[in-house]
Design a protein around this motif. Structure first.
Motif, PDB file in Angstrom:
ATOM      1  N   ALA A   1     -12.300  49.485  52.200  1.00  0.00           N
ATOM      2  CA  ALA A   1     -12.460  48.772  50.935  1.00  0.00           C
ATOM      3  C   ALA A   1     -11.353  49.104  49.944  1.00  0.00           C
ATOM      4  O   ALA A   1     -10.919  48.245  49.172  1.00  0.00           O
ATOM      5  N   ASP A   2     -10.853  50.361  49.957  1.00  0.00           N
ATOM      6  CA  ASP A   2      -9.839  50.730  48.972  1.00  0.00           C
ATOM      7  C   ASP A   2      -8.511  50.022  49.205  1.00  0.00           C
ATOM      8  O   ASP A   2      -7.663  49.960  48.307  1.00  0.00           O
ATOM      9  N   LEU A   3      -8.301  49.461  50.401  1.00  0.00           N
ATOM     10  CA  LEU A   3      -7.067  48.716  50.658  1.00  0.00           C
ATOM     11  C   LEU A   3      -7.015  47.424  49.855  1.00  0.00           C
ATOM     12  O   LEU A   3      -5.933  46.841  49.673  1.00  0.00           O
ATOM     13  N   LEU A   4      -8.161  46.956  49.378  1.00  0.00           N
ATOM     14  CA  LEU A   4      -8.186  45.721  48.587  1.00  0.00           C
ATOM     15  C   LEU A   4      -7.361  45.856  47.311  1.00  0.00           C
ATOM     16  O   LEU A   4      -6.885  44.851  46.775  1.00  0.00           O
ATOM     17  N   THR A   5      -7.161  47.063  46.817  1.00  0.00           N
ATOM     18  CA  THR A   5      -6.371  47.255  45.594  1.00  0.00           C
ATOM     19  C   THR A   5      -4.902  46.901  45.811  1.00  0.00           C
ATOM     20  O   THR A   5      -4.167  46.701  44.833  1.00  0.00           O
ATOM     21  N   LEU A   6      -4.474  46.819  47.060  1.00  0.00           N
ATOM     22  CA  LEU A   6      -3.087  46.473  47.359  1.00  0.00           C
ATOM     23  C   LEU A   6      -2.839  44.972  47.308  1.00  0.00           C
ATOM     24  O   LEU A   6      -1.695  44.527  47.188  1.00  0.00           O
TER      25      LEU A   6
ATOM     26  N   PRO B   1       5.811  50.028  44.498  1.00  0.00           N
ATOM     27  CA  PRO B   1       4.394  50.171  44.829  1.00  0.00           C
ATOM     28  C   PRO B   1       3.959  48.956  45.651  1.00  0.00           C
ATOM     29  O   PRO B   1       4.359  47.822  45.338  1.00  0.00           O
ATOM     30  N   PRO B   2       3.173  49.146  46.704  1.00  0.00           N
ATOM     31  CA  PRO B   2       2.788  48.017  47.564  1.00  0.00           C
ATOM     32  C   PRO B   2       2.195  46.839  46.797  1.00  0.00           C
ATOM     33  O   PRO B   2       2.475  45.677  47.130  1.00  0.00           O
ATOM     34  N   ALA B   3       1.385  47.120  45.773  1.00  0.00           N
ATOM     35  CA  ALA B   3       0.753  46.038  45.011  1.00  0.00           C
ATOM     36  C   ALA B   3       1.757  45.243  44.194  1.00  0.00           C
ATOM     37  O   ALA B   3       1.454  44.124  43.761  1.00  0.00           O
ATOM     38  N   ASP B   4       2.974  45.790  43.979  1.00  0.00           N
ATOM     39  CA  ASP B   4       3.989  45.094  43.186  1.00  0.00           C
ATOM     40  C   ASP B   4       4.925  44.238  44.022  1.00  0.00           C
ATOM     41  O   ASP B   4       5.811  43.566  43.489  1.00  0.00           O
ATOM     42  N   VAL B   5       4.757  44.258  45.342  1.00  0.00           N
ATOM     43  CA  VAL B   5       5.584  43.418  46.206  1.00  0.00           C
ATOM     44  C   VAL B   5       5.181  41.959  45.995  1.00  0.00           C
ATOM     45  O   VAL B   5       4.005  41.598  46.159  1.00  0.00           O
ATOM     46  N   GLN B   6       6.133  41.129  45.592  1.00  0.00           N
ATOM     47  CA  GLN B   6       5.847  39.727  45.310  1.00  0.00           C
ATOM     48  C   GLN B   6       6.002  38.880  46.572  1.00  0.00           C
ATOM     49  O   GLN B   6       7.059  38.875  47.206  1.00  0.00           O
ATOM     50  N   LEU B   7       4.942  38.180  46.925  1.00  0.00           N
ATOM     51  CA  LEU B   7       4.935  37.335  48.111  1.00  0.00           C
ATOM     52  C   LEU B   7       4.630  35.899  47.724  1.00  0.00           C
ATOM     53  O   LEU B   7       3.996  35.644  46.701  1.00  0.00           O
ATOM     54  N   ARG B   8       5.085  34.964  48.542  1.00  0.00           N
ATOM     55  CA  ARG B   8       4.780  33.558  48.268  1.00  0.00           C
ATOM     56  C   ARG B   8       4.340  32.874  49.557  1.00  0.00           C
ATOM     57  O   ARG B   8       4.811  33.185  50.644  1.00  0.00           O
ATOM     58  N   ARG B   9       3.433  31.951  49.382  1.00  0.00           N
ATOM     59  CA  ARG B   9       2.927  31.146  50.487  1.00  0.00           C
ATOM     60  C   ARG B   9       3.117  29.684  50.121  1.00  0.00           C
ATOM     61  O   ARG B   9       2.284  29.103  49.428  1.00  0.00           O
ATOM     62  N   VAL B  10       4.207  29.098  50.560  1.00  0.00           N
ATOM     63  CA  VAL B  10       4.503  27.705  50.245  1.00  0.00           C
ATOM     64  C   VAL B  10       4.908  27.000  51.525  1.00  0.00           C
ATOM     65  O   VAL B  10       5.900  27.381  52.161  1.00  0.00           O
ATOM     66  N   CYS B  11       4.153  25.990  51.914  1.00  0.00           N
ATOM     67  CA  CYS B  11       4.475  25.208  53.098  1.00  0.00           C
ATOM     68  C   CYS B  11       5.780  24.441  52.861  1.00  0.00           C
ATOM     69  O   CYS B  11       5.907  23.744  51.837  1.00  0.00           O
ATOM     70  N   PRO B  12       6.777  24.535  53.765  1.00  0.00           N
ATOM     71  CA  PRO B  12       8.040  23.833  53.556  1.00  0.00           C
ATOM     72  C   PRO B  12       7.924  22.322  53.650  1.00  0.00           C
ATOM     73  O   PRO B  12       8.827  21.601  53.248  1.00  0.00           O
TER      74      PRO B  12
END
Length: 266
Positions: free
Chosen positions: A16-21, A60-71
């Motif tokens: 459960a604590d992994l959810l903070t990431l 910090p892992p939680a600060d890694v910016q990710l995007r999910r955009v279909c091309p």
């Protein structure tokens, strides 16, 4: 030499604590996923991706910016990528899961794709082969004794899936037109469909067959996996094959994903 880190974990590593990431979008998707096993796979994949990328980016892992955009449609799905505004993303990564297995591959050298297949997951090889294999691949598979067809098909399948993930096109390229080397041969992409003008990955339209590198893996000694890289301009190259190196200069660096997840929060 093209380098790829590959880390493996399992459903039992979900906590459960992994959810903070996770970011708000990921947490929402996690909450909306009904099946407990699917929730665990999603959580482990997201958390492990963020821990690996955070380590490489010194964030910090939680600060890694990710995007999910279909091309193709612009929707919030498709291959997840680093979100680095106004600059090329320094790393590409790929997440895979099958059964109780979860894997993440990260590369600083180009597009990467990873696929694993749990040998204990039931599979109708006959039906899958008719959909996924070229004529010559199908004939080669059925020239084998029945007991050998299941592992042979999984090896071919992981190679194809890894290539498609590296290209970022999912299953939009016809699988039967994408042909790989036989299971007993070193992994290689032999043919692929000509990319149309509306290629779903326009940054890879100039990619040649020689720019695709593949390496076969075995997880826990039994589950087939393949990692593929797509690096435009890489050329055919030449490299020795060893325990952690694939043909053409692809070096796979193994990481213990379970240990990485367990270390978080200590």
């Amino acid at each position: 030499m093209i380098s790829v880190q590959v880390a493996w974990a399992g459903l039992g590593d979900a906590r459960a604590d992994l959810l903070t990431l996770l970011d708000p979008v990921e947490r929402g998707r996690h909450e909306e996923t009904a099946a407990p096993a699917d929730r665990a796979r999603f959580l482990v994949g997201c958390a492990l991706s963020r821990l690996l990328l955070g380590e490489l980016l010194d964030l910090p892992p939680a600060d890694v910016q990710l995007r999910r955009v279909c091309p193709r449609c612009g929707g919030p799905h498709g291959k997840v990528r680093l979100d680095v505004p106004d600059a090329p993303a320094p790393y590409d990564f790929s997440v895979t899961h099958s059964g109780a297995l979860v894997g993440v591959a990260v590369s600083p050298d180009g597009a990467v794709g990873l696929d694993v297949e749990d040998v204990d997951v039931p599979l109708d090889v006959d039906a899958a082969a008719r959909t996924a294999l070229s004529g010559s691949e199908f004939a080669a598979l059925y020239a084998l004794p029945p007991a050998e067809r299941h592992p042979a098909f999984l090896r071919v399948w992981t190679r194809k899936e890894a290539v498609l993930k590296a290209l970022g096109v999912g299953l939009r390229l016809p699988l039967r037109g994408l042909e790989v080397s036989p299971p007993e041969a070193p992994p290689a992409l032999l043919t692929w469909p000509l990319a149309p003008a509306s290629h779903p990955a326009p940054h890879l339209t100039d990619l040649r067959l020689s720019d695709l590198r593949l390496a076969d893996l075995l997880v826990d000694g039994v589950h087939p996996a393949t990692v593929a890289t797509a690096v435009p301009g890489a050329g055919a190259g030449a490299g020795a094959r060893g325990a952690v190196s694939g043909p053409g200069g692809l070096r796979v660096v193994p990481r213990d994903g379970s240990a990485i997840l367990a270390a978080h929060g200590r």
